[in-house]
Design a protein around this motif. Structure first.
Motif, PDB file in Angstrom:
ATOM      1  N   GLY A  69       0.973  -1.242   0.026  1.00  0.00           N
ATOM      2  CA  GLY A  69       0.116  -0.172  -0.324  1.00  0.00           C
ATOM      3  C   GLY A  69       0.893   1.178  -0.096  1.00  0.00           C
ATOM      4  N   GLY A 463      -6.154   1.089  -5.683  1.00  0.00           N
ATOM      5  CA  GLY A 463      -5.509   1.286  -4.331  1.00  0.00           C
ATOM      6  C   GLY A 463      -5.174   2.782  -4.378  1.00  0.00           C
ATOM      7  N   LEU A 465      -2.617   4.618  -5.599  1.00  0.00           N
ATOM      8  CA  LEU A 465      -1.121   4.396  -5.456  1.00  0.00           C
ATOM      9  C   LEU A 465      -0.286   4.960  -6.465  1.00  0.00           C
TER      10      LEU A 465
END
Length: 494
Positions: A69, A463, A465
């Motif tokens: 993450g 996510g 990211l």
């Protein structure tokens, strides 16, 4: 310095084992250049700067970050102007080592290059093969093709050859989960479903990491002619452009505009520069015609057009380069403008586009609006007149405090961007959205378009990211949800 968490420390160790410690930088001094935006608008933070050596190492890095993450911000030459490459935590993924020209296919008219290739090196490789890669920018000695693709860069030859998107046939992209999409096909025609290539070009690293591209090559120019033209107004410059299009056709490669203020500060700060015309004029146009034919009589073509324009009052004066050195000197007047404007104090910049038919009207209306809003502000509107892209920059009034002037940035954004929007234009022509225009995009972009952009972002990067907080926000977990102003530094803002 923030101490890495246990998971972050494990990530660094894993990356160092695969890439080598020399290519996973964690010391503050080693990371410094990757944390600051070119103009000094933003200063970020990062866990590490990672320098993979090939696409497989990029994929490994992305997969490991996704597993934990950890956000990833890709960087090429870090020459961006909108804060798009500034990290706010996570890993900076430098693509500098992916700098190989993989293939040149002369018969197909293509070259396959890695994202870390410096643009100037790509141009040189094409030239060595007897071809032209026509993308040309002021930062071409340091910007990389990956950054050009990520921002859909424009430059001085868009009029004839198009933006980076039009110069690209295929991509290789690492997705947010570490998978590699191999779209390196040098095809002019491919209707097998959605055009994935165009999703990633211009996405500023928010949807995937471009690692390589198949680029179009063009015949190398064998003949060129350059002229510097004085005009009474932006409208006269636009009329000249219109007069050039039919007789010059696709030989018209560049039509650049600059105001008298722009020319004067180049002459002031670049003593080697020479005033090209005997008198000063309100507006100037830099015109270039090129041809792949050795026997093309471009000079005669341009002379006839300029003579007619001089006779009917469209232009006031003109000079043509009699040699390559003189032509380069004329180009230097335009190419040095961005750099010397910094020397005139604070500069509030707008990279906008309007329909070509309205560029002169835009310059005149926006100039008056800004001068009315702040007497003494010095408008420096210049750029790629032939494709509607104007860099509408505002230099601070003489004697005004720089910080006080720059605090008016948001007010001038509203003035200029409202006018652009009213002309059905764009608030981001070739520099991208990044961070500095993210909130402005929400104000001016069609709501349905924004919804579609967020949906694509959520699908390709669930996510959040990849370069989170840039271009569009998709959730409160974004590291860039706090106001932009809290990240603007006063040092170096220009």
């Amino acid at each position: 310095m923030t101490v890495p968490s246990q998971a972050e420390a494990a990530l660094i160790e894993t990356l160092q084992e695969r890439l080598g410690k020399a290519h996973v930088l964690t010391a503050a001094s080693d990371m410094e250049s990757a944390l600051v935006e070119l103009r000094g608008l933003y200063r970020g933070t990062a866990l590490a700067v990672v320098r993979p050596g090939d696409t497989q190492q990029v994929a490994f890095t992305i997969a490991q970050c996704a597993k934990r993450g950890v956000p990833v911000v890709a960087q090429g030459g870090n020459t961006g102007l909108v804060g798009g490459g500034v990290p706010f935590g996570g890993v900076v993924l430098s693509l500098a080592r992916l700098n190989r020209v993989r293939e040149i296919d002369p018969l197909n008219g293509t070259m396959t290059v890695e994202a870390g290739c410096v643009l100037q090196s790509v141009q040189a490789a094409a030239a060595a093969a007897g071809y032209l890669f026509p993308l040309s920018l002021a930062s071409e000695g340091s910007c990389t093709i990956g950054g050009n693709l990520a921002t859909n860069a424009g430059g001085t030859a868009v009029l004839r050859y198009g933006n980076t998107r039009e110069l690209t046939l295929g991509l290789e992209v690492v997705l947010s989960d570490g998978r590699i999409w191999n779209g390196l096909k040098g095809l002019r025609k491919d209707n097998t479903g959605y055009d994935l290539r165009d999703l990633f070009i211009g996405s500023e690293g928010t949807l995937g990491i471009i690692t390589a591209a198949v680029l179009k090559l063009s015949p190398a120019p064998k003949t060129r002619v350059t002229a510097f033209v004085g005009c009474a107004s932006p409208g006269h410059a636009l009329a000249l452009f219109n007069n050039l299009r039919d007789p010059a056709g696709d030989q018209l490669t560049a039509f650049e505009y600059m105001p008298d203020f722009g020319l004067e500060i180049v002459l002031k700060h670049r003593p080697a520069s020479v005033r090209p015309l005997a008198e000063r004029y309100h507006s100037y146009a830099l015109v270039e015609l090129t041809s792949p034919r050795v026997d093309a009589d471009l000079r005669r073509t341009l002379e006839e057009i300029l003579a007619s324009a001089l006779e009917d009052g469209t232009i006031a004066d003109a000079v043509m380069g009699d040699s390559e050195a003189q032509s380069l000197a004329l180009w230097g007047l335009r190419e040095n403008l961005s750099e010397v404007q910094r020397l005139e104090g604070g500069s509030i910049k707008h990279d906008v586009a309007v329909p070509v038919s309205r560029v002169a009207e835009f310059i005149e209306i926006a100039t008056k609006a800004c001068e009315d809003a702040m007497p003494g502000v010095r408008v420096c509107a210049f750029g790629h007149f032939g494709d509607g892209n104007i860099h509408f920059n505002l230099s601070q009034p003489l004697g005004m405090d720089k910080d006080a002037y720059l605090s008016e940035w948001a007010r001038f954004n509203v003035i200029v961007h409202d006018i652009v929007n009213g002309m059905n234009g764009s608030i981001a022509a070739e520099h991208g959205i990044g961070l500095i225009k993210r909130d402005e995009l929400a104000r001016y972009k069609d709501p349905v378009a924004l919804d579609l952009m967020r949906a694509i972002k959520r699908t390709l990067d669930p996510g959040n990211l990849l370069n989170p907080g840039k271009v569009v926000e998709i959730g409160a977990d974004s590291p860039a949800t706090f106001p932009v102003e809290t990240r603007v530094t006063k040092t170096g803002l220009a």
